[in-house]
Design a protein around this motif. Structure first.
Motif, short mmCIF file in Angstrom:
data_model
loop_
_atom_site.label_atom_id
_atom_site.label_comp_id
_atom_site.label_asym_id
_atom_site.label_seq_id
_atom_site.Cartn_x
_atom_site.Cartn_y
_atom_site.Cartn_z
N ILE A 17 0.84 -1.21 0.00
CA ILE A 17 0.00 0.00 0.00
C ILE A 17 0.88 1.26 0.00
O ILE A 17 0.58 2.24 -0.70
N GLY A 18 1.95 1.24 0.77
CA GLY A 18 2.83 2.41 0.84
C GLY A 18 3.46 2.72 -0.51
O GLY A 18 3.51 3.88 -0.93
N ARG A 19 3.94 1.66 -1.19
CA ARG A 19 4.55 1.89 -2.51
C ARG A 19 3.49 2.43 -3.48
O ARG A 19 3.77 3.37 -4.24
N ALA A 35 9.93 6.28 3.40
CA ALA A 35 10.56 5.94 4.68
C ALA A 35 10.20 4.51 5.08
O ALA A 35 9.02 4.18 5.16
N SER A 36 11.22 3.69 5.29
CA SER A 36 10.99 2.35 5.83
C SER A 36 12.35 1.78 6.21
O SER A 36 13.36 2.47 6.11
N ARG A 37 12.37 0.50 6.62
CA ARG A 37 13.63 -0.08 7.10
C ARG A 37 14.46 -0.70 5.98
O ARG A 37 15.68 -0.66 6.01
N THR A 190 -1.28 -7.67 -1.01
CA THR A 190 0.08 -7.16 -0.80
C THR A 190 0.92 -8.29 -0.20
O THR A 190 0.40 -9.38 0.07
N ASP A 191 2.18 -8.00 0.10
CA ASP A 191 3.03 -9.01 0.75
C ASP A 191 2.42 -9.46 2.08
O ASP A 191 2.49 -10.63 2.44
N MET A 192 1.84 -8.50 2.82
CA MET A 192 1.24 -8.85 4.11
C MET A 192 0.13 -9.87 3.92
O MET A 192 0.04 -10.88 4.63
N TYR A 193 -0.70 -9.63 2.92
CA TYR A 193 -1.81 -10.53 2.60
C TYR A 193 -1.26 -11.89 2.15
O TYR A 193 -1.75 -12.94 2.55
N GLU A 194 -0.21 -11.86 1.32
CA GLU A 194 0.39 -13.11 0.81
C GLU A 194 0.93 -13.96 1.96
O GLU A 194 0.79 -15.17 1.96
N ARG A 195 1.55 -13.28 2.95
CA ARG A 195 2.08 -14.03 4.10
C ARG A 195 0.95 -14.75 4.82
O ARG A 195 1.06 -15.88 5.24
N PHE A 196 -0.18 -14.05 4.91
CA PHE A 196 -1.33 -14.62 5.60
C PHE A 196 -1.95 -15.75 4.76
O PHE A 196 -2.37 -16.78 5.28
N1 LIG Z 1 -2.83 -5.83 3.15
C1 LIG Z 1 -3.93 -5.79 3.88
O1 LIG Z 1 -4.83 -6.65 3.73
C2 LIG Z 1 -4.15 -4.68 4.87
C3 LIG Z 1 -5.43 -4.51 5.39
C4 LIG Z 1 -5.68 -3.50 6.29
C5 LIG Z 1 -4.65 -2.67 6.69
N2 LIG Z 1 -3.40 -2.85 6.19
C6 LIG Z 1 -2.36 -1.95 6.67
O2 LIG Z 1 -1.75 -1.32 5.58
C7 LIG Z 1 -0.40 -0.98 5.90
C8 LIG Z 1 0.51 -1.46 4.78
O3 LIG Z 1 0.43 -2.87 4.73
P1 LIG Z 1 0.72 -3.71 3.40
O4 LIG Z 1 -0.41 -4.62 3.22
O5 LIG Z 1 1.15 -2.82 2.32
O6 LIG Z 1 1.91 -4.63 3.95
P2 LIG Z 1 3.44 -4.79 3.54
O7 LIG Z 1 3.56 -4.99 2.08
O8 LIG Z 1 3.98 -5.81 4.47
O9 LIG Z 1 4.05 -3.36 3.87
C9 LIG Z 1 4.29 -2.94 5.18
C10 LIG Z 1 5.22 -1.75 5.11
O10 LIG Z 1 5.45 -1.27 6.42
C11 LIG Z 1 6.85 -1.09 6.57
N3 LIG Z 1 7.23 -1.23 7.97
C12 LIG Z 1 6.96 -2.25 8.82
N4 LIG Z 1 7.51 -2.01 10.01
C13 LIG Z 1 8.13 -0.79 9.92
C14 LIG Z 1 8.88 -0.01 10.82
N5 LIG Z 1 9.14 -0.40 12.09
N6 LIG Z 1 9.36 1.18 10.38
C15 LIG Z 1 9.15 1.59 9.11
N7 LIG Z 1 8.46 0.89 8.22
C16 LIG Z 1 7.96 -0.30 8.62
C17 LIG Z 1 7.49 -2.14 5.68
O11 LIG Z 1 8.77 -1.72 5.27
P3 LIG Z 1 10.17 -2.25 5.85
O12 LIG Z 1 10.01 -3.71 6.10
O13 LIG Z 1 11.11 -1.89 4.75
O14 LIG Z 1 10.42 -1.46 7.08
C18 LIG Z 1 6.56 -2.11 4.49
O15 LIG Z 1 6.93 -1.10 3.59
C19 LIG Z 1 -0.12 -1.60 7.26
O16 LIG Z 1 -0.25 -0.62 8.26
C20 LIG Z 1 -1.22 -2.63 7.40
O17 LIG Z 1 -1.52 -2.92 8.74
C21 LIG Z 1 -3.12 -3.84 5.29
#
Ligand SMILES: NC(=O)c1ccc[n+]([C@@H]2O[C@H](COP(=O)([O-])OP(=O)(O)OC[C@H]3O[C@@H](n4cnc5c(N)ncnc54)[C@H](OP(=O)(O)O)[C@@H]3O)[C@@H](O)[C@H]2O)c1
Length: 251
Positions: A17-19, A35-37, A190-196
């Protein structure tokens, strides 16, 4: 919805989502600080920002660390001289388990990143926005910020916390030209969803069916909401939670 000449920070911009938000802001003309790690993934987002016709840079940031967050905003302002928008999206998931087996370490890690990270980010972003006459912030919560999701109570609490933080900060800074809203996504590919989803075919089908639209969402669909909440079209919108969830929280 032009954001031309504006400057945005996207936390957690190295994937998902961030990208998608970083690229969408770039397409609308904003410069974007990622900004991320993870450095390589963050630099890849910067490449995509440039491909979309704008500019930006990566700042290695752990949003749970105050010094890192201060540096993230400091480098943005040192280079661009201002900060107009922020998408506070960085977050981690919780692996589902019974409450009685969960550890203090897991609690601290999730709350530190998902909740404290948003609070710290807003603290430094708003300090800067006050000096440049206003701005708009979009925090990324979750459907789990609005309703209960069994098995992940810490994540659910962290995301409810982001909704509460958003409302309190929105009210505090409304008169100073800073709008703060929160987007609550349903399940997004996203990757988060894929992990799940890994090895959980039955669970995945159930997840799709929990969204009345009958599918999971795309990261770009969350980015569209973030762009709208930041642009002048949303000039009277602050303190609001916007579910972008295919109807998940409507029933
Ligand atoms: N995908 C879903 O189904 C879903 C649903 C509802 C809400 N969300 C929310 O949407 C947001 C993005 O999730 P996503 O689905 O895009 O997952 P993702 O692909 O895993 O992305 C998560 C991002 O957060 C960054 N991050 C994690 N810990 C961090 C830290 N301590 N400092 C800085 N950056 C950090 C990661 O970057 P680095 O690892 O490089 O730090 C990565 O860029 C999250 O807040 C998630 O809870 C996602």
């Amino acid at each position: 919805m032009s954001l031309s000449g504006k400057v945005a920070i996207v936390t957690g911009g190295s994937s998902g989502i961030g990208r998608a938000c970083a690229i969408a802001f770039a397409r609308e003309g904003a410069s974007v600080v990622v900004a991320s790690r993870r450095e390589d993934e963050g630099q890849e987002t910067v490449r995509l920002i440039k491909e979309a016709g704008s500019d930006g840079f990566f700042v290695k940031t752990d949003v749970a660390k105050e010094a890192d967050v201060s540096t993230m905003v400091g480098k943005t302002v040192a280079y661009y001289g201002r900060l107009d928008y922020a998408v506070n999206n960085a977050g981690i998931e919780q692996v589902p388990s019974p409450l009685i087996d969960q550890t203090e370490e897991t609690f601290d890690q999730i709350i530190n990143i998902n909740l404290k990270g948003v609070w710290l980010s807003m603290k430094y972003q708003i300090r800067q926005m006050l000096t440049n006459g206003g701005g708009a912030i979009v925090n990324i919560s979750s459907a789990a910020g609005l309703v209960a999701i069994p098995g992940i109570p810490i994540y659910t609490a962290s995301k409810h916390g982001v909704v509460g933080l958003t409302k309190a900060v929105a009210v505090e800074y409304a008169k100073q030209g800073i709008r703060v809203n929160v987007v609550c996504p349903g399940s997004i590919q996203t990757d988060m969803y894929e992990r799940f989803a890994k090895g959980n075919a039955q669970g995945i089908e159930q997840i799709k069916q929990m969204h009345p639209i009958g599918r999971v969402g795309k990261a770009e669909e969350i980015a569209n909401a973030a762009i709208w909440l930041c642009c002048d079209g949303a000039s009277f919108v602050t303190g609001q939670s916007l579910g972008v969830d295919g109807g998940y929280t409507a029933h």
